[in-house]
Design an enzyme around this catalytic site. Sequence first.
Site, mmCIF file in Angstrom:
data_model
loop_
_atom_site.group_PDB
_atom_site.id
_atom_site.type_symbol
_atom_site.label_atom_id
_atom_site.label_comp_id
_atom_site.label_asym_id
_atom_site.label_seq_id
_atom_site.Cartn_x
_atom_site.Cartn_y
_atom_site.Cartn_z
ATOM 1 N N ASP A 53 -6.729 -2.853 -7.570
ATOM 2 C CA ASP A 53 -7.333 -3.336 -6.372
ATOM 3 C C ASP A 53 -7.730 -4.890 -6.657
ATOM 4 O O ASP A 53 -8.118 -5.294 -7.803
ATOM 5 C CB ASP A 53 -8.402 -2.864 -5.805
ATOM 6 C CG ASP A 53 -8.940 -3.314 -4.309
ATOM 7 O OD1 ASP A 53 -8.314 -2.727 -3.219
ATOM 8 O OD2 ASP A 53 -9.683 -4.351 -4.273
ATOM 9 N N TYR A 89 -14.776 -12.193 -0.245
ATOM 10 C CA TYR A 89 -15.498 -11.008 -0.637
ATOM 11 C C TYR A 89 -17.039 -10.947 -1.313
ATOM 12 O O TYR A 89 -17.844 -10.610 -1.239
ATOM 13 C CB TYR A 89 -14.768 -9.765 -1.120
ATOM 14 C CG TYR A 89 -13.555 -9.303 0.015
ATOM 15 C CD1 TYR A 89 -13.900 -8.293 0.628
ATOM 16 C CD2 TYR A 89 -12.264 -9.868 -0.123
ATOM 17 C CE1 TYR A 89 -12.927 -8.174 1.467
ATOM 18 C CE2 TYR A 89 -11.386 -9.487 1.065
ATOM 19 C CZ TYR A 89 -11.693 -8.460 1.748
ATOM 20 O OH TYR A 89 -10.721 -7.970 2.699
ATOM 21 N N ARG A 94 -6.191 11.232 -5.845
ATOM 22 C CA ARG A 94 -7.792 10.510 -5.754
ATOM 23 C C ARG A 94 -9.016 11.298 -5.886
ATOM 24 O O ARG A 94 -9.920 11.126 -6.511
ATOM 25 C CB ARG A 94 -7.716 9.786 -4.227
ATOM 26 C CG ARG A 94 -8.885 9.039 -3.973
ATOM 27 C CD ARG A 94 -8.520 8.206 -2.962
ATOM 28 N NE ARG A 94 -9.696 7.314 -2.194
ATOM 29 C CZ ARG A 94 -10.559 7.988 -1.444
ATOM 30 N NH1 ARG A 94 -10.453 9.412 -0.976
ATOM 31 N NH2 ARG A 94 -11.499 7.121 -0.798
ATOM 32 N N ARG A 130 0.732 -1.108 0.035
ATOM 33 C CA ARG A 130 -0.259 0.060 -0.094
ATOM 34 C C ARG A 130 0.777 1.139 0.115
ATOM 35 O O ARG A 130 0.347 2.445 0.547
ATOM 36 C CB ARG A 130 -1.092 0.133 1.156
ATOM 37 C CG ARG A 130 -2.061 -0.854 1.198
ATOM 38 C CD ARG A 130 -3.194 -0.603 0.241
ATOM 39 N NE ARG A 130 -4.019 -1.512 0.218
ATOM 40 C CZ ARG A 130 -5.288 -1.844 0.979
ATOM 41 N NH1 ARG A 130 -5.788 -0.896 1.887
ATOM 42 N NH2 ARG A 130 -5.965 -2.729 0.725
ATOM 43 N N ARG A 174 -3.140 6.580 1.281
ATOM 44 C CA ARG A 174 -3.934 7.720 1.967
ATOM 45 C C ARG A 174 -3.152 8.539 2.746
ATOM 46 O O ARG A 174 -3.196 9.385 3.166
ATOM 47 C CB ARG A 174 -5.365 7.429 2.530
ATOM 48 C CG ARG A 174 -6.266 6.972 1.580
ATOM 49 C CD ARG A 174 -7.621 6.291 2.233
ATOM 50 N NE ARG A 174 -7.092 4.992 2.365
ATOM 51 C CZ ARG A 174 -7.807 3.978 2.959
ATOM 52 N NH1 ARG A 174 -9.036 4.519 3.470
ATOM 53 N NH2 ARG A 174 -7.390 2.808 3.290
HETATM 54 O O1 CP3 Z 1 -0.019 -1.898 -2.462
HETATM 55 C C1 CP3 Z 1 -0.326 -0.999 -3.219
HETATM 56 O O2 CP3 Z 1 0.144 0.207 -3.134
HETATM 57 C C2 CP3 Z 1 -0.932 -1.289 -4.419
HETATM 58 C C3 CP3 Z 1 -2.307 -1.346 -4.517
HETATM 59 C C4 CP3 Z 1 -3.374 -2.054 -3.868
HETATM 60 C C5 CP3 Z 1 -4.376 -1.685 -3.288
HETATM 61 N N1 CP3 Z 1 -5.337 -2.824 -2.690
HETATM 62 C C6 CP3 Z 1 -5.063 -0.191 -3.304
HETATM 63 C C7 CP3 Z 1 -6.235 0.172 -2.295
HETATM 64 C C8 CP3 Z 1 -3.363 -3.448 -3.465
HETATM 65 C C9 CP3 Z 1 -2.135 -4.401 -3.782
HETATM 66 C C10 CP3 Z 1 -4.635 -3.833 -2.836
HETATM 67 C C11 CP3 Z 1 -4.622 -5.017 -2.443
HETATM 68 C C12 CP3 Z 1 -6.039 -5.463 -1.579
HETATM 69 N N2 CP3 Z 1 -7.274 -4.918 -1.695
HETATM 70 C C13 CP3 Z 1 -6.154 -6.546 -0.671
HETATM 71 C C14 CP3 Z 1 -4.985 -7.401 -0.193
HETATM 72 C C15 CP3 Z 1 -4.051 -6.875 0.607
HETATM 73 C C16 CP3 Z 1 -4.592 -6.746 2.080
HETATM 74 O O3 CP3 Z 1 -4.412 -5.331 2.355
HETATM 75 O O4 CP3 Z 1 -4.765 -7.476 2.654
HETATM 76 C C17 CP3 Z 1 -7.326 -6.606 -0.111
HETATM 77 C C18 CP3 Z 1 -7.974 -7.413 0.743
HETATM 78 C C19 CP3 Z 1 -8.082 -5.396 -0.678
HETATM 79 C C20 CP3 Z 1 -9.419 -5.120 -0.749
HETATM 80 C C21 CP3 Z 1 -9.675 -3.846 -0.246
HETATM 81 N N3 CP3 Z 1 -9.437 -2.686 -0.979
HETATM 82 C C22 CP3 Z 1 -10.340 -3.426 1.053
HETATM 83 C C23 CP3 Z 1 -10.673 -4.416 2.301
HETATM 84 C C24 CP3 Z 1 -10.165 -2.018 1.034
HETATM 85 C C25 CP3 Z 1 -10.730 -1.001 2.052
HETATM 86 C C26 CP3 Z 1 -10.004 -1.014 3.254
HETATM 87 C C27 CP3 Z 1 -9.027 0.348 3.114
HETATM 88 O O5 CP3 Z 1 -7.753 -0.016 3.282
HETATM 89 O O6 CP3 Z 1 -9.721 1.271 3.080
HETATM 90 C C28 CP3 Z 1 -9.398 -1.679 -0.105
HETATM 91 C C29 CP3 Z 1 -9.381 -0.027 -0.670
HETATM 92 C C30 CP3 Z 1 -8.173 0.249 -1.066
HETATM 93 N N4 CP3 Z 1 -7.366 -0.611 -2.012
HETATM 94 C C31 CP3 Z 1 -7.406 1.521 -0.985
HETATM 95 C C32 CP3 Z 1 -6.323 1.411 -1.452
HETATM 96 C C33 CP3 Z 1 -5.144 2.370 -1.618
HETATM 97 C C34 CP3 Z 1 -7.910 2.397 -0.092
HETATM 98 C C35 CP3 Z 1 -8.970 3.124 -0.897
HETATM 99 C C36 CP3 Z 1 -9.219 4.615 -0.982
HETATM 100 O O7 CP3 Z 1 -8.196 5.275 -1.387
HETATM 101 O O8 CP3 Z 1 -10.074 5.165 -0.108
#
Ligand code: CP3
Length: 344
Positions: free
Chosen positions: A75, A152, A38, A25, A29
């Site tokens: 994602d 999910y 964003r 990540r 944010r």
């Molecule tokens: O790592 C990186 O920078 C690459 C991008 C990336 C994102 N999600 C961007 C993201 C990667 C590799 C993921 C993987 C992901 N997404 C996983 C597996 C890794 C982990 O964290 O366990 C999972 C389970 C998801 C599903 C997901 N996406 C959830 C549960 C959420 C909400 C939780 C949160 O952090 O808000 C997301 C949103 C998400 N994916 C964000 C980002 C940067 C935040 C969204 C935002 O900007 O509002």
Amino acid sequence: MAETKKILRALAGEVQAVPPIWMMRQAGRYLPEYRATRAQAGDFLSLCYNPDLAAEVTLQPIRRYGFDAAILFADILLVPQALGADLWFVTGEGPRLSTITQQSDFDALKPVEDIHETLSPVYETVRILSRELPSETTLIGFAGAPWTVATYMIAGRGTPDQGPAHALREGNTALFEALLDRITAATIEYLSAQIEAGAEVVKIFDSWAGSLKGDAFQKYAVEPCRVITQAIKARHPGIPVIGFPREAGEGYVGFAKATGVDCVALDNSVSPDWAAEHVQVDGCVQGNLASSHMVTGGQALVDDTRRIVEAFSNGPHIFNLGHGITPDADPENVQLMIDTVRSR
Ligand code: CP3
């Protein structure tokens, strides 16, 4: 020509005095420049599907910190969407999807061949990145592992114990396995397309692997990861694969051998000394620093960072966190972590 990218050298098994570093990540944010882009995109999903802006946020942490790898901004839940699930994000809460609980929900999903229609902007992001990244930076593509993606799709949201997915697995095993097979096939096509567009490594995120125990862990975490890894390696010889069976505990032992992945990513629930002895014996490891240090910083961050670098110093190692950096992290602490690793 000898490989010059530090990440690719570690994945090939080379032991380096200063390990390469990136962060789960890393585009997120906690960075003001991410929040600005964003906002420009409108919302998270629009950002994922806008190749110029998705490439921009991928590059931001590379410019700020000079990480050794960039991970494609996208994602894991784009694959369910490409298979026809409805997907949206509720601010402050997380993802929501239409659910799969019965045969008719599964029958309404799209065939694997159709996924590229939805996912082609992601491939364009990869193409932009492979042109724009500095020559020393490795580009990592990724997808969710079938079990995690299924949790999910079944529940329609994140769940603390993956209860709905376990209930379907036990109550309607045939439907559960058909869903896992569909996701597995889609994931192979998706990762292949990312590689064709320029991804140099792919990572398979199994965030909820830890809730599968015993035989279920073998069948639904190890086996799908093996199938995907073998298919990728057959189609794209030489492309390294990183597996992340998060919170697998003892399940980390032998995971690389059983699946064929080149590197196992570790969460922070295992000790680095234990992991060096039982996991790194089979090849490269990545991860392990608690992401809470990116919030709290200070001497504890420095001490834990050094302890991890030291523990893994006799084998191939990529420095990383044990899970994604959180929005409340301080960007200064990320710099402190990098300086600590690189001043070794
Ligand atoms: O790592 C990186 O920078 C690459 C991008 C990336 C994102 N999600 C961007 C993201 C990667 C590799 C993921 C993987 C992901 N997404 C996983 C597996 C890794 C982990 O964290 O366990 C999972 C389970 C998801 C599903 C997901 N996406 C959830 C549960 C959420 C909400 C939780 C949160 O952090 O808000 C997301 C949103 C998400 N994916 C964000 C980002 C940067 C935040 C969204 C935002 O900007 O509002």
